[in-house]
Enzyme design. Structure first.
Site, PDB file in Angstrom:
ATOM      1  N   LYS A  50       0.840  -1.202   0.000  1.00 40.07           N
ATOM      2  CA  LYS A  50       0.000   0.000   0.000  1.00 40.07           C
ATOM      3  C   LYS A  50       0.872   1.249   0.000  1.00 40.07           C
ATOM      4  CE  LYS A  50      -3.876   2.046   2.567  1.00 40.07           C
ATOM      5  NZ  LYS A  50      -4.715   1.950   3.783  1.00 40.07           N
TER       6      LYS A  50
ATOM      7  N   SER B 285      -9.552   1.982   2.782  1.00 41.41           N
ATOM      8  CA  SER B 285      -8.569   2.698   2.001  1.00 41.41           C
ATOM      9  C   SER B 285      -7.550   1.783   1.321  1.00 41.41           C
ATOM     10  CB  SER B 285      -7.831   3.684   2.904  1.00 41.41           C
ATOM     11  OG  SER B 285      -7.134   3.014   3.947  1.00 41.41           O
TER      12      SER B 285
ATOM     13  N   SER C 191     -10.388  -0.464   6.871  1.00 40.11           N
ATOM     14  CA  SER C 191      -9.730  -0.203   5.589  1.00 40.11           C
ATOM     15  C   SER C 191      -9.018  -1.401   4.973  1.00 40.11           C
ATOM     16  CB  SER C 191      -8.733   0.951   5.733  1.00 40.11           C
ATOM     17  OG  SER C 191      -9.405   2.172   5.859  1.00 40.11           O
TER      18      SER C 191
END
Length: 465
Positions: A77, A152, A176
């Protein structure tokens, strides 16, 4: 090469083939890089792909490689620092930032023989339910490219679902990891507070954010979690006894599993909730005791306290400095600016009141765990949605109703795909006191479920085969 292509094999099987010399790190890495090049133009899972660096690392591993992730490509990420590789945090403020160090979690992936493919898309500082920012195009859901994969960690979840990476790193402050995993039909684990060190991130809540794996199955996710777990003195919230191992005890006959409600007027689809409940109840087939005691955990006061605390936390750690400069503040996406400003308005008395609410929520959860080993419910009460164009602040009602509580209390939770509704994945969330218990229950339930939802099959979606 084995009969099945690498993207169709579970990560634990891939690493066995790599160690046995039946596959090479260069061969596997090239396979996934080629898939990214061919498919990611439609999905936008990656912000940055490090083809040159990944292949160089793969060649180096072939000469002197070892480790539990030997030769496995991993998507990281873009909220976590990668030495020599652009790290934006989803923010235009850091569009061209190239750090000179790795985040602690990335250090551990590399040390274990993992190969960083590149950086996956994230909303700015991980502060949105959808993967939308001013750095890269919005990530699309591989099951239906008109829908969001969530956020996210949407780039990581979509990459795993589309077979662009066997493992991915995500982070989770209110769902997330688990929400994108649910929307994309893959598995995500939120570790308990302090298990995985958080040093080296752009954004996040010191108190509530957890870093964890996203994978196509529970065993794969556990493989990455074993590498990530452990104490690091650079993390002030780290547990000195932090460790995780794949549970040797696989049976669940000793486990008591309870269905629970978030105690609010939840937005959602009754068909999704019913499908998830039916799937969760199947754990009784493995010998666990399943009960629906009308258990209510959390309420509107609890949700408000969580929001107040996490906004204030993010403002103190990052927002205050960014808002101080009008030019910098103007570069922030609308929702991020709103949340930083909201955090700046929280008073000391309000924060103290929220702490008291958190104490009561933690106690209610502890009481529930005295009666039950595992708490089950939907990860989210609806399937992946198509967000309105041009609205950067819209949020689906009830999206974090089942997920925020684990962060608020600091306990682990696993999202496991458990079926389809209207051709889209749905998932069950399992919370427990320990990662070992949550993972053991998740693995047992996964074994029972016939529908494997980790292969996108919607019209127009990129096929894995």
């Amino acid at each position: 090469m084995p009969a099945a292509e690498p993207h169709l094999l579970p990560a634990w099987r891939l690493v066995r083939l790599l160690r046995a010399g039946e596959l090479s790190p260069v061969e596997v890495t090239t396979h996934f890089l080629d898939r990214i090049e061919r498919l990611d133009g439609d999905l936008h899972c990656f912000v940055t792909v490090d083809r040159e660096g990944a292949l160089a690392d793969a060649r180096a591993l072939e000469r002197r490689g070892a480790g539990p992730l030997y030769g496995l490509p991993v998507a990281v990420k873009d909220q976590y620092l990668t030495r020599g590789l652009r790290t934006t945090g989803g923010s235009a403020l850091y569009r061209d930032r190239v750090p000179d160090e790795d985040a602690a979690c990335v250090e551990r992936i590399r040390a274990a023989g993992g190969i960083v493919l590149g950086k996956t898309n994230t909303p700015e500082f991980g502060l949105h339910w959808r993967t939308l920012n001013r750095v890269a195009p919005e990530t699309r859901n591989p099951w239906d490219t008109g829908r969001s994969p969530g956020g996210s960690s949407g780039g990581s979840a979509a990459a795993v679902a589309a077979g662009l990476a066997p493992l991915a790193l995500g982070s989770d402050c209110a769902g997330s990891i688990r929400l994108p995993a649910a929307f994309c039909g893959v598995t995500g684990i939120l570790p308990g507070n302090g298990l995985v060190p958080r040093h080296g991130g752009l954004g996040g809540s010191l108190r509530f954010t957890g870093i964890g794996p996203i994978a196509r199955g529970v065993r794969d996710a556990a493989l990455l979690l074993e590498v990530l777990a452990g104490y690091d003195p650079r993390d002030p919230t780290g547990r000195r006894d932090a460790a995780f191992r794949w549970p040797r005890r696989r049976g669940v006959r000793d486990l008591r599993v309870a269905w629970w409600s978030p105690g609010v007027e939840a937005g959602g689809d009754a068909r999704v909730v019913a499908a998830v409940r039916a799937a969760a109840a199947r754990i009784a087939e493995a010998g666990a005791h399943f009960d629906d005691p009308g258990l209510v955990l959390g309420d509107e006061e609890c949700q408000a306290a969580f929001s107040r605390m996490t906004y204030a936390d993010r403002y103190a750690l990052q927002g205050r400095e960014l808002l101080a400069d009008p030019g910098t503040a103007a570069e922030l996406t609308p929702l991020v600016r709103q949340r930083f400003e909201a955090g700046g308005r929280v008073t000391g008395a309000e924060y103290a009141e929220a702490l008291a609410v958190r104490f009561r929520a933690v106690q209610r959860l502890a009481d529930a765990f005295d009666r039950y080993d595992v708490l089950a419910g939907p990860t989210v009460g609806f399937t992946a949605v198509a967000p309105p164009a041009g609205d950067w602040t819209w949020r689906p009602a009830g999206i974090t109703d089942h997920t925020y509580l684990a962060n608020f209390a600091g306990v682990p939770a696993v999202s496991v795909p458990c079926g389809l509704v209207d051709g889209l994945p749905v998932a069950v969330q399992l919370m427990a006191r320990t990662e070992a218990t949550a993972v053991r229950a998740a693995a047992a339930l996964e074994d029972l479920l016939v529908t494997r939802t980790s292969r996108p099959s919607a019209p127009g979606a990129p096929a894995l085969r």
